[in-house]
Design an enzyme around this catalytic site. Structure first.
Site, short mmCIF file in Angstrom:
data_model
loop_
_atom_site.label_atom_id
_atom_site.label_comp_id
_atom_site.label_asym_id
_atom_site.label_seq_id
_atom_site.Cartn_x
_atom_site.Cartn_y
_atom_site.Cartn_z
N ASP A 62 0.20 -0.05 -5.48
CA ASP A 62 -0.97 0.71 -5.04
C ASP A 62 -2.15 0.30 -5.91
OD1 ASP A 62 -1.62 3.16 -3.13
OD2 ASP A 62 -2.84 3.38 -4.94
N GLY A 80 6.61 7.71 0.28
CA GLY A 80 7.54 8.21 1.29
C GLY A 80 8.28 7.10 2.02
N CYS A 120 -1.84 5.87 9.86
CA CYS A 120 -1.77 7.26 10.33
C CYS A 120 -3.10 7.64 11.00
CB CYS A 120 -1.41 8.22 9.19
SG CYS A 120 -2.57 8.20 7.81
N CYS A 125 0.88 -1.19 0.00
CA CYS A 125 0.00 0.00 0.00
C CYS A 125 0.91 1.23 0.00
CB CYS A 125 -0.91 0.01 1.22
SG CYS A 125 -1.72 -1.55 1.58
N SER A 126 1.61 1.43 -1.09
CA SER A 126 2.81 2.26 -1.07
C SER A 126 2.62 3.77 -1.27
CB SER A 126 3.79 1.77 -2.14
OG SER A 126 5.01 2.43 -2.01
N ALA A 127 1.66 4.17 -2.10
CA ALA A 127 1.56 5.59 -2.48
C ALA A 127 1.36 6.47 -1.25
CB ALA A 127 0.41 5.77 -3.46
N PRO A 128 1.97 7.68 -1.29
CA PRO A 128 2.72 8.30 -2.39
C PRO A 128 4.20 7.94 -2.45
CG PRO A 128 2.44 9.90 -0.64
CD PRO A 128 1.73 8.64 -0.18
#
Length: 451
Positions: free
Chosen positions: A285, A266, A384, A261-264
């Site tokens: 993504d 960082g 997050c 689940c990489s985007a964006p």
């Protein structure tokens, strides 16, 4: 009357209507306006301040407004936005005199409405100037008081109090409406942290070393985005809580890492930097457009070890063999309730059902990708958000359903000093509250595959 600032307030009003009433994303729309309008740096900063500030304190300002409208008077939505953005400036922007705010708001009301609307706006704003704003300490219900004082929906304050208690909740809500310092992460193959700090200080910026990441720099004062080091891609912008994820992954050169689940991008780029651009980071993504963001970030930072592609995280066993990764990072899609300082509109657009739905998706992803991890490999789960249902409860359920995993016993010893005795620590990981490090709210845990 200053035509420039009047234009800024008109743009701010249009933005607030698009974000607040039409569901637009604040950060995207503000960026769009700044690119499309020829605003100087000062006006751009004022526009951003008014829009974010009004959104951040929307419930507080709406409560204020009710004390000046005595009747059940029906007012147009745009008039309400105009009044509360004016209230925001009168209450929180010391450098702008009240008379200028009132004058310009009345002018906007005249142009967008008619003389009657302008008179109404004038009357409300002059009453506020004369009488001042309500005292929230008079609100008897503590949940309502925190909700109104810090502009968080009542249900959310109540939910957090049930999960964490009133003291942590109140601190969290107050932090969410405070200013957050920017932090950046150096690209260590291009510059050392000490070199960049010295360079920035020579050019007048006030900066300090992050205590969370050996690559992190906290910007105390100055605009680093105008500095040549930004144009030269010597660093990337990243919150300190987000930096902590890769720091806790026990990475070594040459590893194969999955970031489903990489985007964006960082965290994927941070992982690649920590492995000195060796090994491979497979970054996925769900959306092609977002995959391009990962590719752009990797390209800008000169990281060729990142392989970015489009895929649902729950379909990756069709692309990779079981037991093929040394590390897996599940930075799961979540409610985002830890990043309310950057994206204040989130708190008005969520409900309790969202957390339930997201927790099921988070668990699905974990259950799917766990098979791709090698024995003795480590799986890092992060979000997050600051909600137990998406964090501790997900991990608790996952461990119950997957007996070959346990929380890495060394994980808690590896935490930074300022988190080692945090109230956010549980047997399932660490909940970082925004007030802990003046950073984003995050949950992080590290699981090890023992069989």
């Amino acid at each position: 009357m200053n035509k420039s600032t009047n234009n800024v307030r008109k743009l701010a009003l249009d933005l607030l209507i698009r974000i607040g009433d039409q569901g637009g994303y604040s950060h995207l729309l503000i960026d769009q306006i700044l690119k499309n309008h020829d605003l100087d740096a000062r006006d751009g900063a004022l526009l951003t301040e008014i829009v974010y500030g009004t959104l951040q304190r929307k419930l507080t300002l709406e409560y204020d407004l009710t004390s000046f409208i005595q009747t059940k008077k029906k007012i147009d939505k745009w008039v309400q936005w105009l009044l509360i953005l004016s209230f925001y400036q009168m209450k929180y922007l010391d450098k702008v005199p009240d008379h200028a705010i009132i004058h310009e708001s009345v002018e906007i009301a005249k142009r967008k409405g008619h003389k009657g609307v302008a008179n109404f706006v004038n009357g409300i704003l002059r009453s506020a100037q004369r009488d001042g704003f309500p005292d929230y300490r008079a609100i008897k219900d503590p949940v309502e008081r925190i909700s109104i004082e810090t502009s968080h929906p009542y249900w959310l304050v109540e939910r957090w109090i049930n999960q964490y208690g009133i003291d942590i909740t109140e601190q969290m809500c107050e932090t969410n409406i405070s200013h957050k310092k920017m932090s950046v992460r150096v690209q260590p193959m291009r510059v050392t942290r000490d070199e960049l700090i010295e360079n920035l200080r020579m050019d007048g910026l006030e900066v300090s070393k992050s205590s969370v990441s050996s690559q992190g720099i906290v910007i105390e004062k100055g605009n680093i985005l105008k500095h040549s080091s930004f144009q030269n891609a010597l660093f990337t912008i990243q919150d300190e809580s987000s930096m902590l994820v890769a720091e806790l992954m026990d990475l070594s050169d040459g590893m194969d890492v999955l970031d489903p689940c990489s985007a964006p991008g960082g965290k994927a780029t941070h992982i690649a930097e920590k492995m000195k651009n060796t090994g491979a980071v497979y970054a996925y993504d769900l959306h092609e457009k977002k995959v391009n963001l990962v590719k752009q970030k990797a390209n800008t930072l000169g990281l060729s070890s990142i392989h970015a592609d489009q895929s649902d995280a729950r379909e990756l066993r069709h692309k990779h063999s079981d037991a093929s990764f040394d590390r897996i990072l599940v930075d799961a899609p979540c409610s985002g309730l830890g990043v309310l300082r950057s994206k204040p509109d989130i708190k008005y657009n969520k409900n309790e059902q969202d957390m339930k739905n997201l927790s099921l998706i988070q668990l699905d992803i974990l259950n799917h990708v766990q098979a791709l991890l090698k024995k003795e490999g480590k799986l890092i789960y992060s979000t997050c958000t600051v909600d137990k249902q998406e964090n501790e409860e997900v991990i608790k359920t996952f461990l119950k359903e997957n007996q070959s995993f346990r929380v890495d016993p060394f994980f808690f010893d590896e935490l930074p000093e300022l988190l080692k005795h945090s109230v956010g620590i549980s047997e399932f990981g660490v909940q970082i509250f925004p007030q802990d490090m003046n950073s984003d709210g995050f949950f992080i845990t590290k699981l090890i595959k023992v069989s």
